[in-house]
Design a protein around this motif. Structure first.
Motif, mmCIF file in Angstrom:
data_model
loop_
_atom_site.group_PDB
_atom_site.id
_atom_site.type_symbol
_atom_site.label_atom_id
_atom_site.label_comp_id
_atom_site.label_asym_id
_atom_site.label_seq_id
_atom_site.Cartn_x
_atom_site.Cartn_y
_atom_site.Cartn_z
ATOM 1 N N SER A 90 0.826 -1.193 0.000
ATOM 2 C CA SER A 90 0.000 0.000 0.000
ATOM 3 C C SER A 90 0.869 1.254 0.000
ATOM 4 O O SER A 90 1.622 1.494 -0.943
ATOM 5 C CB SER A 90 -0.955 -0.046 1.199
ATOM 6 O OG SER A 90 -1.902 0.972 1.151
ATOM 7 N N HIS A 201 -8.371 -0.518 0.024
ATOM 8 C CA HIS A 201 -8.145 -1.663 -0.868
ATOM 9 C C HIS A 201 -9.436 -2.428 -1.151
ATOM 10 O O HIS A 201 -9.450 -3.657 -1.194
ATOM 11 C CB HIS A 201 -7.057 -2.577 -0.303
ATOM 12 C CG HIS A 201 -5.775 -1.844 -0.051
ATOM 13 N ND1 HIS A 201 -5.055 -1.274 -1.070
ATOM 14 C CD2 HIS A 201 -5.112 -1.540 1.090
ATOM 15 C CE1 HIS A 201 -3.988 -0.657 -0.568
ATOM 16 N NE2 HIS A 201 -4.011 -0.790 0.736
ATOM 17 N N ASN A 250 -3.881 1.288 -6.433
ATOM 18 C CA ASN A 250 -3.617 1.007 -5.030
ATOM 19 C C ASN A 250 -4.815 1.268 -4.108
ATOM 20 O O ASN A 250 -5.074 0.469 -3.205
ATOM 21 C CB ASN A 250 -2.399 1.803 -4.555
ATOM 22 C CG ASN A 250 -2.004 1.470 -3.132
ATOM 23 O OD1 ASN A 250 -1.548 0.374 -2.840
ATOM 24 N ND2 ASN A 250 -2.182 2.433 -2.232
#
Length: 323
Positions: A90, A201, A250
């Motif tokens: 991340s 996410h 991302n």
């Protein structure tokens, strides 16, 4: 003998980097630079209370986390250690990209500061949440209990624990759905994370992804100078376009620590240095020895471990900046 650097994700809600800042002029200069790029004071980055507002708090926390990771990298470089391969989760994947030379530091921290202006949830939006899922090894191939739940998403895979008995996954989604899943699961199988009110996410971050996309499009990415591993799928990011694609995806795509460390194993990494506290120590299984580096004494431990393992040291000079 290859050396790998692992950068964790997450948000630096707790004070980080104070000991390194107080001990090192190099780190103090770095924090002053970051202050100029972000508008946050060095003291605020180190230990200030995070601001109110979901996205503003997230932005400040990511700046805190990335600043510590870059500081650790620079102190290791000052001691003669430079990575042969890098990767992260991340935020860590973006920090790793910077230190691999795919974008400069100003671009990274300017982007993190820009995220403070992302729109927050509307009054009619459901509360978001996160959880850790602990899957027994014998159940790894069975359908997970959240399969088919529209409001719960697999957000990350941290891999097996040290004894191999369980695998740790991360879930994101609507808080009520996550808490409901935890309530009907065996005790300890699904653990909601307190204070985590952003479903990172997962598809719920699409508005954030749309907000930051124009800024990401404006960043002058270049091809990494050293191997840079993706956390969104197994493989190496070799071009500027591939790094940009990782930045774009991302916010909404699930991450995998396993993809990163297996990629490092394919590069024959013999020692991994974990930058900062975002990846917990002593819990997860790695296919090579790791040293977690967060405080001054950890720098010494990393250097001595690398020396004992025969890691080659670089010529030390003032040029600690890779991005």
């Amino acid at each position: 003998m290859p050396l790998g650097y692992l950068f964790g994700g997450g948000v630096g809600a707790e004070p980080h980097g104070i000991e390194l800042y107080e001990a090192s002029p190099l780190v103090r200069r770095l924090y002053e630079e970051i202050s100029g790029w972000t508008g946050l004071t060095a003291e605020g980055i180190l230990r200030g209370e995070l601001p109110a507002g979901r996205e503003r708090r997230q932005s400040a926390g990511t700046i805190r986390e990335a600043a510590l990771a870059v500081a650790v990298h620079d102190l290791l470089a000052e001691a003669g250690l430079r990575p042969d391969v890098v990767g992260g989760l991340s935020l860590g994947s973006m920090t790793a990209s910077t230190l691999a030379g795919a974008l400069d530091r100003r671009s990274l921290f300017t982007m993190l500061a820009r995220t403070a202006d992302a729109p927050g949830p509307g009054p009619a939006d459901a509360d978001e949440g996160m959880a850790l899922a602990f899957v027994q090894a014998e159940d790894a191939q069975s359908p997970p209990p959240w399969q088919g739940l529209a409001d719960v998403h697999l957000a990350g895979d941290f891999g097996p624990v040290v004894d191999g008995s369980r695998r740790i996954l991360m879930l994101a989604g609507h808080r009520a759905a996550i808490e409901g899943l935890a309530a009907v699961s065996p005790p300890g199988a699904i653990v909601p994370l307190p204070g985590r009110d952003i479903a990172v996410h997962s598809p719920l971050r699409q508005p954030f992804r749309d907000f930051i996309a124009p800024h990401v499009a404006s960043i002058p990415f270049t091809a990494p100078r050293i191997p840079l591993l993706s956390c969104l799928e197994r493989g190496e990011l070799k071009t500027a376009d591939e790094v940009r694609d990782m930045f774009e995806r991302n916010p909404t795509d699930p991450i995998s620590l396993v993809d990163v460390y297996e990629g490092m194993r394919s590069h024959d990494v013999r020692l991994g240095l974990v930058m900062g506290p975002a990846i917990p120590e002593g819990i997860l299984a790695f296919p090579f020895p790791v040293v977690h580096v967060e405080r001054p004494e950890h720098i010494e431990l990393a250097v001595s471990t690398a020396y004992d393992l025969g890691i080659e040291f670089a010529q030390t000079d003032s040029g600690t900046r890779d991005g």
